[in-house]
Write a protein that holds these residues in place. Structure first.
Motif, PDB file in Angstrom:
ATOM      1  N   GLU A 183     -12.252  90.673 -27.762  1.00 27.61           N
ATOM      2  CA  GLU A 183     -13.757  90.744 -28.029  1.00 27.61           C
ATOM      3  C   GLU A 183     -14.319  89.889 -27.247  1.00 27.61           C
ATOM      4  N   LEU A 184     -13.888  88.883 -27.081  1.00 27.21           N
ATOM      5  CA  LEU A 184     -14.453  87.588 -26.004  1.00 27.21           C
ATOM      6  C   LEU A 184     -14.463  88.135 -24.599  1.00 27.21           C
ATOM      7  N   VAL A 185     -13.129  88.543 -24.294  1.00 32.64           N
ATOM      8  CA  VAL A 185     -13.134  89.153 -22.698  1.00 32.64           C
ATOM      9  C   VAL A 185     -14.135  90.216 -22.522  1.00 32.64           C
ATOM     10  N   LEU A 186     -14.657  91.015 -23.410  1.00 35.09           N
ATOM     11  CA  LEU A 186     -15.543  92.209 -23.272  1.00 35.09           C
ATOM     12  C   LEU A 186     -16.775  91.752 -23.285  1.00 35.09           C
ATOM     13  N   LYS A 187     -17.270  90.666 -23.963  1.00 38.34           N
ATOM     14  CA  LYS A 187     -18.454  89.724 -23.746  1.00 38.34           C
ATOM     15  C   LYS A 187     -18.564  89.459 -22.615  1.00 38.34           C
ATOM     16  N   GLU A 188     -17.662  88.840 -21.873  1.00 43.74           N
ATOM     17  CA  GLU A 188     -17.638  88.224 -20.475  1.00 43.74           C
ATOM     18  C   GLU A 188     -17.754  89.386 -19.554  1.00 43.74           C
ATOM     19  N   LEU A 189     -17.465  90.473 -19.692  1.00 39.64           N
ATOM     20  CA  LEU A 189     -17.987  91.458 -18.700  1.00 39.64           C
ATOM     21  C   LEU A 189     -19.371  92.190 -18.770  1.00 39.64           C
ATOM     22  N   GLU A 190     -20.139  91.909 -19.885  1.00 40.31           N
ATOM     23  CA  GLU A 190     -21.407  92.430 -19.967  1.00 40.31           C
ATOM     24  C   GLU A 190     -22.266  91.843 -18.745  1.00 40.31           C
ATOM     25  N   GLY A 191     -22.866  92.890 -18.246  1.00 41.87           N
ATOM     26  CA  GLY A 191     -23.944  92.624 -17.055  1.00 41.87           C
ATOM     27  C   GLY A 191     -23.294  92.581 -15.690  1.00 41.87           C
ATOM     28  N   LEU A 192     -21.888  92.514 -15.711  1.00 39.90           N
ATOM     29  CA  LEU A 192     -21.429  92.510 -14.391  1.00 39.90           C
ATOM     30  C   LEU A 192     -21.312  93.876 -13.940  1.00 39.90           C
ATOM     31  N   THR A 193     -21.494  93.917 -12.514  1.00 39.29           N
ATOM     32  CA  THR A 193     -21.171  95.251 -11.801  1.00 39.29           C
ATOM     33  C   THR A 193     -19.772  95.656 -11.281  1.00 39.29           C
ATOM     34  N   ILE A 194     -19.714  96.819 -11.001  1.00 36.49           N
ATOM     35  CA  ILE A 194     -18.023  97.042 -10.543  1.00 36.49           C
ATOM     36  C   ILE A 194     -17.661  96.141  -9.374  1.00 36.49           C
ATOM     37  N   ALA A 195     -18.811  95.762  -8.452  1.00 36.79           N
ATOM     38  CA  ALA A 195     -18.437  94.915  -7.087  1.00 36.79           C
ATOM     39  C   ALA A 195     -18.171  93.582  -7.618  1.00 36.79           C
ATOM     40  N   GLN A 196     -18.702  93.250  -8.524  1.00 37.22           N
ATOM     41  CA  GLN A 196     -18.480  91.901  -9.115  1.00 37.22           C
ATOM     42  C   GLN A 196     -16.920  91.648  -9.865  1.00 37.22           C
ATOM     43  N   ILE A 197     -16.934  92.623 -10.775  1.00 36.18           N
ATOM     44  CA  ILE A 197     -15.558  92.355 -11.231  1.00 36.18           C
ATOM     45  C   ILE A 197     -14.362  92.597 -10.473  1.00 36.18           C
ATOM     46  N   HIS A 198     -14.749  93.177  -9.130  1.00 35.03           N
ATOM     47  CA  HIS A 198     -13.742  93.289  -7.943  1.00 35.03           C
ATOM     48  C   HIS A 198     -13.679  92.086  -7.059  1.00 35.03           C
ATOM     49  N   THR A 199     -14.434  90.950  -7.095  1.00 36.41           N
ATOM     50  CA  THR A 199     -14.668  90.027  -6.273  1.00 36.41           C
ATOM     51  C   THR A 199     -13.347  88.986  -6.529  1.00 36.41           C
ATOM     52  N   THR A 200     -12.769  88.628  -5.447  1.00 34.99           N
ATOM     53  CA  THR A 200     -11.767  87.469  -5.957  1.00 34.99           C
ATOM     54  C   THR A 200     -12.564  86.142  -5.062  1.00 34.99           C
ATOM     55  N   PRO A 201     -13.162  85.254  -5.977  1.00 36.45           N
ATOM     56  CA  PRO A 201     -13.616  84.256  -5.262  1.00 36.45           C
ATOM     57  C   PRO A 201     -12.412  83.281  -4.441  1.00 36.45           C
ATOM     58  N   ILE A 202     -12.930  82.451  -3.487  1.00 38.16           N
ATOM     59  CA  ILE A 202     -12.253  81.588  -2.787  1.00 38.16           C
ATOM     60  C   ILE A 202     -11.445  80.703  -3.918  1.00 38.16           C
ATOM     61  N   GLY A 203     -10.137  80.485  -3.513  1.00 36.63           N
ATOM     62  CA  GLY A 203      -9.361  79.770  -4.423  1.00 36.63           C
ATOM     63  C   GLY A 203      -8.894  80.254  -5.851  1.00 36.63           C
ATOM     64  N   PHE A 204      -9.123  81.613  -5.664  1.00 38.26           N
ATOM     65  CA  PHE A 204      -8.351  82.320  -6.876  1.00 38.26           C
ATOM     66  C   PHE A 204      -7.481  83.510  -6.273  1.00 38.26           C
ATOM     67  N   LYS A 205      -6.546  83.955  -7.156  1.00 42.09           N
ATOM     68  CA  LYS A 205      -5.523  84.757  -6.618  1.00 42.09           C
ATOM     69  C   LYS A 205      -5.993  86.354  -7.012  1.00 42.09           C
ATOM     70  N   ASN A 206      -6.844  86.400  -7.852  1.00 49.68           N
ATOM     71  CA  ASN A 206      -7.207  87.760  -8.368  1.00 49.68           C
ATOM     72  C   ASN A 206      -8.682  87.725  -8.824  1.00 49.68           C
ATOM     73  N   ASN A 207      -8.901  88.610  -9.419  1.00 51.77           N
ATOM     74  CA  ASN A 207     -10.395  88.988  -9.906  1.00 51.77           C
ATOM     75  C   ASN A 207     -10.363  89.785 -11.340  1.00 51.77           C
ATOM     76  N   ILE A 208     -11.564  89.724 -11.781  1.00 49.26           N
ATOM     77  CA  ILE A 208     -11.708  89.978 -13.130  1.00 49.26           C
ATOM     78  C   ILE A 208     -10.891  91.204 -13.568  1.00 49.26           C
ATOM     79  N   ALA A 209     -11.375  92.532 -12.733  1.00 48.12           N
ATOM     80  CA  ALA A 209     -10.678  93.673 -13.068  1.00 48.12           C
ATOM     81  C   ALA A 209      -9.026  93.557 -13.223  1.00 48.12           C
ATOM     82  N   TRP A 210      -8.697  92.721 -12.223  1.00 42.69           N
ATOM     83  CA  TRP A 210      -7.165  92.633 -12.256  1.00 42.69           C
ATOM     84  C   TRP A 210      -6.707  91.899 -13.769  1.00 42.69           C
ATOM     85  N   ASN A 211      -7.547  90.744 -13.986  1.00 44.13           N
ATOM     86  CA  ASN A 211      -7.145  89.959 -15.347  1.00 44.13           C
ATOM     87  C   ASN A 211      -7.303  90.853 -16.366  1.00 44.13           C
TER      88      ASN A 211
END
Length: 151
Positions: A13-41
């Protein structure tokens, strides 16, 4: 064990709450210093729970082999979900804890293949795999929150 199923549902439930308001592009963005993105997680949470609970119990996981291969331990993001595909992943994220509890109550987890985790825990029964998975989910919840700060 009831509390363990409740913890799993709450963490998701907490994970889903973190997804609120994010675009499909944002969940696929892997920031510098990270190995993966939100969608992968998010997909990784679904896959790992299925592998730790069902596969190691000699049962068929309740998600596709393609999802497993792309999001199991040791993988990095190679899949870009459509909005519809990611909705399906989120549906699994929400529904599978209830299925796990029902299956546990039904007694289908009779066998368990011992599994040494990368954190040093050795899982040898569904009764220790369920709390370990909750620990794992907490780690990835934190990673999702961290990634989100860089979007």
């Amino acid at each position: 064990m009831k509390i363990q199923f409740d913890v799993l549902r709450k963490s998701r439930e907490l994970v889903l709450k973190e997804l609120e308001g994010l675009t499909i592009a944002q969940i696929h963005t892997t920031p510098i210093g990270f190995k993966n993105n939100i969608a992968w997680n998010v997909a990784h949470l679904v896959v790992t729970q299925q592998l730790l609970h069902y596969k190691l119990s000699g049962l068929n996981p309740l998600c596709t082999d393609d999802l497993i291969e792309a999001h199991k331990k040791g993988t990095t993001p190679t899949k870009t979900f459509t909005a519809e595909e990611f909705e399906e992943v989120k549906e699994l994220l929400v529904a599978l804890p209830d299925t796990l509890e029902e299956d546990y109550q039904a007694g289908i987890f009779k066998n368990y293949q011992e599994y040494p985790t990368s954190t040093g825990f050795v899982l040898n029964a569904i009764e220790n795999a369920i709390p370990f998975n909750n620990f794992h989910e907490g780690i990835h919840y934190g990673i999702i929150r961290s990634i989100k700060k860089f979007l």
